[in-house]
Structures are given as C-alpha cells and as structure tokens.
Design a protein around this motif. Sequence first.
Motif, PDB file in Angstrom:
ATOM      1  N   MET A   1       0.844  -1.215   0.000  1.00  0.00           N
ATOM      2  CA  MET A   1       0.000   0.000   0.000  1.00  0.00           C
ATOM      3  C   MET A   1       0.876   1.261   0.000  1.00  0.00           C
ATOM      4  O   MET A   1       1.910   1.301   0.648  1.00  0.00           O
ATOM      5  CB  MET A   1      -0.905   0.029   1.240  1.00  0.00           C
ATOM      6  CG  MET A   1      -1.992  -1.012   1.226  1.00  0.00           C
ATOM      7  SD  MET A   1      -2.939  -1.028   2.762  1.00  0.00           S
ATOM      8  CE  MET A   1      -3.789   0.527   2.627  1.00  0.00           C
ATOM      9  N   SER A   2       0.437   2.292  -0.704  1.00  0.00           N
ATOM     10  CA  SER A   2       1.183   3.543  -0.762  1.00  0.00           C
ATOM     11  C   SER A   2       0.936   4.352   0.513  1.00  0.00           C
ATOM     12  O   SER A   2       0.042   4.042   1.299  1.00  0.00           O
ATOM     13  CB  SER A   2       0.767   4.340  -2.000  1.00  0.00           C
ATOM     14  OG  SER A   2      -0.600   4.667  -1.918  1.00  0.00           O
ATOM     15  N   ARG A  28      -9.391  -4.464   0.662  1.00  0.00           N
ATOM     16  CA  ARG A  28      -9.008  -4.863  -0.691  1.00  0.00           C
ATOM     17  C   ARG A  28      -8.276  -6.203  -0.666  1.00  0.00           C
ATOM     18  O   ARG A  28      -7.893  -6.706   0.385  1.00  0.00           O
ATOM     19  CB  ARG A  28      -8.111  -3.799  -1.322  1.00  0.00           C
ATOM     20  CG  ARG A  28      -8.730  -2.405  -1.400  1.00  0.00           C
ATOM     21  CD  ARG A  28      -7.805  -1.468  -2.178  1.00  0.00           C
ATOM     22  NE  ARG A  28      -8.302  -0.101  -2.142  1.00  0.00           N
ATOM     23  CZ  ARG A  28      -8.021   0.781  -1.199  1.00  0.00           C
ATOM     24  NH1 ARG A  28      -7.247   0.430  -0.177  1.00  0.00           N
ATOM     25  NH2 ARG A  28      -8.505   2.007  -1.255  1.00  0.00           N
ATOM     26  N   GLU A  29      -8.065  -6.730  -1.852  1.00  0.00           N
ATOM     27  CA  GLU A  29      -7.354  -8.012  -1.981  1.00  0.00           C
ATOM     28  C   GLU A  29      -5.903  -7.885  -1.554  1.00  0.00           C
ATOM     29  O   GLU A  29      -5.304  -8.857  -1.054  1.00  0.00           O
ATOM     30  CB  GLU A  29      -7.445  -8.487  -3.443  1.00  0.00           C
ATOM     31  CG  GLU A  29      -7.027  -9.935  -3.623  1.00  0.00           C
ATOM     32  CD  GLU A  29      -7.316 -10.459  -5.022  1.00  0.00           C
ATOM     33  OE1 GLU A  29      -6.886 -11.587  -5.302  1.00  0.00           O
ATOM     34  OE2 GLU A  29      -7.956  -9.746  -5.815  1.00  0.00           O
ATOM     35  N   GLU A  30      -5.345  -6.682  -1.722  1.00  0.00           N
ATOM     36  CA  GLU A  30      -3.942  -6.473  -1.328  1.00  0.00           C
ATOM     37  C   GLU A  30      -3.754  -6.548   0.196  1.00  0.00           C
ATOM     38  O   GLU A  30      -2.649  -6.809   0.674  1.00  0.00           O
ATOM     39  CB  GLU A  30      -3.454  -5.100  -1.807  1.00  0.00           C
ATOM     40  CG  GLU A  30      -3.424  -4.936  -3.317  1.00  0.00           C
ATOM     41  CD  GLU A  30      -4.767  -4.555  -3.891  1.00  0.00           C
ATOM     42  OE1 GLU A  30      -5.571  -3.911  -3.170  1.00  0.00           O
ATOM     43  OE2 GLU A  30      -5.044  -4.924  -5.055  1.00  0.00           O
ATOM     44  N   ASP A  31      -4.854  -6.336   0.933  1.00  0.00           N
ATOM     45  CA  ASP A  31      -4.758  -6.383   2.399  1.00  0.00           C
ATOM     46  C   ASP A  31      -4.582  -7.805   2.921  1.00  0.00           C
ATOM     47  O   ASP A  31      -4.127  -8.002   4.050  1.00  0.00           O
ATOM     48  CB  ASP A  31      -6.014  -5.757   3.030  1.00  0.00           C
ATOM     49  CG  ASP A  31      -6.151  -4.280   2.660  1.00  0.00           C
ATOM     50  OD1 ASP A  31      -5.111  -3.643   2.410  1.00  0.00           O
ATOM     51  OD2 ASP A  31      -7.291  -3.784   2.617  1.00  0.00           O
ATOM     52  N   ASN A  32      -4.987  -8.808   2.144  1.00  0.00           N
ATOM     53  CA  ASN A  32      -4.844 -10.208   2.552  1.00  0.00           C
ATOM     54  C   ASN A  32      -4.318 -11.021   1.364  1.00  0.00           C
ATOM     55  O   ASN A  32      -5.068 -11.758   0.718  1.00  0.00           O
ATOM     56  CB  ASN A  32      -6.209 -10.739   3.036  1.00  0.00           C
ATOM     57  CG  ASN A  32      -6.103 -12.134   3.626  1.00  0.00           C
ATOM     58  OD1 ASN A  32      -5.022 -12.627   3.929  1.00  0.00           O
ATOM     59  ND2 ASN A  32      -7.253 -12.792   3.782  1.00  0.00           N
ATOM     60  N   ASP A  91     -11.339 -12.320   1.296  1.00  0.00           N
ATOM     61  CA  ASP A  91     -12.158 -11.542   2.246  1.00  0.00           C
ATOM     62  C   ASP A  91     -12.674 -12.474   3.337  1.00  0.00           C
ATOM     63  O   ASP A  91     -13.474 -13.386   3.048  1.00  0.00           O
ATOM     64  CB  ASP A  91     -13.319 -10.875   1.506  1.00  0.00           C
ATOM     65  CG  ASP A  91     -14.079  -9.891   2.390  1.00  0.00           C
ATOM     66  OD1 ASP A  91     -13.775  -9.835   3.600  1.00  0.00           O
ATOM     67  OD2 ASP A  91     -14.966  -9.178   1.879  1.00  0.00           O
ATOM     68  N   PRO A  92     -12.254 -12.311   4.599  1.00  0.00           N
ATOM     69  CA  PRO A  92     -12.686 -13.253   5.652  1.00  0.00           C
ATOM     70  C   PRO A  92     -14.165 -13.128   6.017  1.00  0.00           C
ATOM     71  O   PRO A  92     -14.745 -14.085   6.542  1.00  0.00           O
ATOM     72  CB  PRO A  92     -11.802 -12.898   6.846  1.00  0.00           C
ATOM     73  CG  PRO A  92     -11.385 -11.495   6.605  1.00  0.00           C
ATOM     74  CD  PRO A  92     -11.338 -11.294   5.127  1.00  0.00           C
ATOM     75  N   VAL A 117     -26.825  -8.264  -0.528  1.00  0.00           N
ATOM     76  CA  VAL A 117     -26.249  -8.363   0.819  1.00  0.00           C
ATOM     77  C   VAL A 117     -24.739  -8.589   0.770  1.00  0.00           C
ATOM     78  O   VAL A 117     -24.044  -8.392   1.778  1.00  0.00           O
ATOM     79  CB  VAL A 117     -26.958  -9.494   1.608  1.00  0.00           C
ATOM     80  CG1 VAL A 117     -26.410 -10.866   1.263  1.00  0.00           C
ATOM     81  CG2 VAL A 117     -26.840  -9.262   3.110  1.00  0.00           C
ATOM     82  N   LEU A 118     -24.203  -8.968  -0.393  1.00  0.00           N
ATOM     83  CA  LEU A 118     -22.759  -9.175  -0.524  1.00  0.00           C
ATOM     84  C   LEU A 118     -21.988  -7.858  -0.536  1.00  0.00           C
ATOM     85  O   LEU A 118     -20.771  -7.862  -0.394  1.00  0.00           O
ATOM     86  CB  LEU A 118     -22.463  -9.962  -1.810  1.00  0.00           C
ATOM     87  CG  LEU A 118     -23.039 -11.388  -1.871  1.00  0.00           C
ATOM     88  CD1 LEU A 118     -22.813 -11.992  -3.237  1.00  0.00           C
ATOM     89  CD2 LEU A 118     -22.443 -12.278  -0.793  1.00  0.00           C
ATOM     90  N   GLN A 119     -22.702  -6.738  -0.701  1.00  0.00           N
ATOM     91  CA  GLN A 119     -22.042  -5.426  -0.669  1.00  0.00           C
ATOM     92  C   GLN A 119     -21.687  -5.059   0.775  1.00  0.00           C
ATOM     93  O   GLN A 119     -22.353  -5.478   1.719  1.00  0.00           O
ATOM     94  CB  GLN A 119     -22.966  -4.365  -1.261  1.00  0.00           C
ATOM     95  CG  GLN A 119     -23.332  -4.617  -2.717  1.00  0.00           C
ATOM     96  CD  GLN A 119     -24.404  -3.662  -3.192  1.00  0.00           C
ATOM     97  OE1 GLN A 119     -24.588  -2.584  -2.618  1.00  0.00           O
ATOM     98  NE2 GLN A 119     -25.114  -4.051  -4.247  1.00  0.00           N
ATOM     99  N   ASP A 120     -20.653  -4.223   0.935  1.00  0.00           N
ATOM    100  CA  ASP A 120     -20.142  -3.889   2.277  1.00  0.00           C
ATOM    101  C   ASP A 120     -21.138  -3.075   3.093  1.00  0.00           C
ATOM    102  O   ASP A 120     -21.270  -3.271   4.301  1.00  0.00           O
ATOM    103  CB  ASP A 120     -18.824  -3.124   2.166  1.00  0.00           C
ATOM    104  CG  ASP A 120     -17.672  -4.043   1.780  1.00  0.00           C
ATOM    105  OD1 ASP A 120     -17.833  -5.263   1.928  1.00  0.00           O
ATOM    106  OD2 ASP A 120     -16.636  -3.532   1.326  1.00  0.00           O
ATOM    107  N   ASP A 121     -21.819  -2.110   2.461  1.00  0.00           N
ATOM    108  CA  ASP A 121     -22.710  -1.204   3.192  1.00  0.00           C
ATOM    109  C   ASP A 121     -24.143  -1.724   3.300  1.00  0.00           C
ATOM    110  O   ASP A 121     -25.031  -1.005   3.753  1.00  0.00           O
ATOM    111  CB  ASP A 121     -22.707   0.177   2.534  1.00  0.00           C
ATOM    112  CG  ASP A 121     -23.105   0.104   1.061  1.00  0.00           C
ATOM    113  OD1 ASP A 121     -23.003  -1.005   0.488  1.00  0.00           O
ATOM    114  OD2 ASP A 121     -23.512   1.142   0.493  1.00  0.00           O
TER     115      ASP A 121
END
Length: 345
Positions: A1-2, A28-32, A91-92, A117-121
């Motif tokens: 990450m920048s 994001r995918e980069e986080d895991n 995504d856990p 329901v798969l959306q984050d918000d």
Amino acid sequence: MSESDAEETKISTDPVDNAWAMKIPTFREEDNPHGMVEESSFATLFPKYRERYLKEVWPLVEQCLAEHHLKAELDLMEGSMVVRTSRKTWDPYIIIKARDMIKLMARSVPFEQAKRVLQDDIGCDIIKIGNLVHKKEKFVKRRQRLIGPNGATLKSIELLTDCYVLVQGNTVSALGPYKGLQQVRDIVLETMNNVHPIYNIKALMIKRELMKDPRLANEDWSRFLPKFKNKNISKRKQPKVKKQKKEYTPFPPSQPESKVDKQLASGEYFLNQEQKQAKRNQERTEKQKEAAKRQDERRNKDFVPPTEESASSSLKKEDGFSSSKVDVKALKAKLIKANKKARSS
C-alpha cells in the motif's frame, strides 16, 4: 500500500458523536494476499415450495459467488444450500455475507434482492414474529396491519428506510443499510406489540424533514414527534363498589372481645342481679325520654311562628318599588305626540 492510502485508512481512536457518519475503510485483496488458511462452510435448509425457484436461479447464484471465490452447493434430496470458502478467498467476512444470502433466499427473498447483501454497506435482518403474539387471530391481524391495504404500509416503510422488506409466514426479512434495518426492526416489533405502524412512519417522515434544517441539528426533536396513547379499555366488567385491600401484615388479627370481657371493662360483671336490673331500667327510661322529646319537637314543628322581617328591610323594599315607578306624565305626552304625527301623515 502507498503512503497516501495508509493515511486514508488510518483509524482514529477519538470518541465519535455520530457513529453513522463514520467512513469505514474498504478491504481490498492487497490487504490479505495469502488468502484463507482454513475452509469455512455454512448450510441452511429451505422449504419444499422454494425448490423449483432455487433450481432455476442456482447457476446465477454460483456465478455471483464465484466472483468472490466462493463455492455453492444445492442438495435437493436434503433440501439444503451450502456455501464454502476456497484457497483463493481473500475476504474473511464474505462467507458470513454468503450465509445471509442463502438464508434470505430460503425465506422467499428473490435472488436479485438477496445478492445485494454481498455489498459492504448492505446488511440483512430476519425478524422472528411468530412468538410475539399468543393468539393466532391477533397475530394474523397485526401482521396484516404491517403489510397494509394493497401493501401500501410496507411500501412506505421501504421508501423511508431504504430497505427491502418481505413478510413471509412467521418472519419478516429486511435487506438494506444498517441504519434502515434498525428502524425496520423497531417498527415490526412495535406493530406486533399493538402499536400501529402509522405512528412510526409519521415519526420517520418528521425526522427526515428535521434533518434538512441545520439549526435543529443539536436540539431535542421529541417535541415534534407524535406521542402514542394506549386507548385499550379492559372488557372485564368492573364492580360498582371496589373494596380497598388492606395492608398485608404477617401477624393474625387481634381476637374480638367477648361479652364477659366487655362486662369486666365496664364493671357490670361485679354487680348483683338487682343492681343490673336497676341499671337496665335507668337506660330504658333515658331512651324513652329522648324518644318523647324528639316526638314533641316533630309535633310542635307546625305551630312554630315564622320569623318576621325587620323594619329596615321593609323600608329598603319600598324605596326600590318607588324608584321603579313609571313617570305617567312623560308617557302621556309621548303618546299625544305620536297621535299627532299619525294624523298629519
């Protein structure tokens, strides 16, 4: 990450006044990058009448979950749906979202809505209403009250809360933003507790209008909201004369005095027979005297002369009468004048 991304996702530990206004950083995918170590799975049963629909849309379900690297299985023999993670799942929390999606589909929510329901918000809430009312007739009436005529009440709830709401059997399924889900749950539970949904709908409409005014942001809105008064009257007939309950005491009431105790207290017990007889005769003569006195008063009531008025009051009456006398001369002159006018005309 920048560095710029790190600054954006930096979480503040200071207390927050409004939790709904918080901006949640995206995962994001980069986080895991290493993915999931263990496989997780959830299964749910569905009723027989949903089998045909699920069979038709299942390829779309598999395609939707494959985007998040999840696997889905439909077992028509057992009547169950299963979702599993794979080695590529990064995504856990997506497995929890997938579990909610198949639960909603089992509760008759269409796939087009359930996949949101798969959306984050977006979240979901399945409210159980079957055990809130004991009598079946009351339960059916209150559930119908929630739907409204031609589904008008349900539609207004959806518009005010930005949620999709479906009433099915003993449950109410809601799908939408988390703040709206909280409002839907409050409306549903209060409706099943015999509070008409129109009160809560009206309150939500007023709140929506008050939010537009920045001057009322830090003020109490309770004075603007409608207040519900319970008008349920008990059908049980109330007695005309209500007996007031005495205060509870653990000790038994005192024993009432017997005739001998009363005689001992008055000293009558120690008198001989002649003295007792003399006392009784004396009491009898006193009662007779009182009765005769009352009788004489009643008989002489008609022969009592009325009270005469004093001289001062009679003089006042005469003055009042003289002041109210008519001026005959003035009246006679008035009549002559009227007759002259009539003749001249």
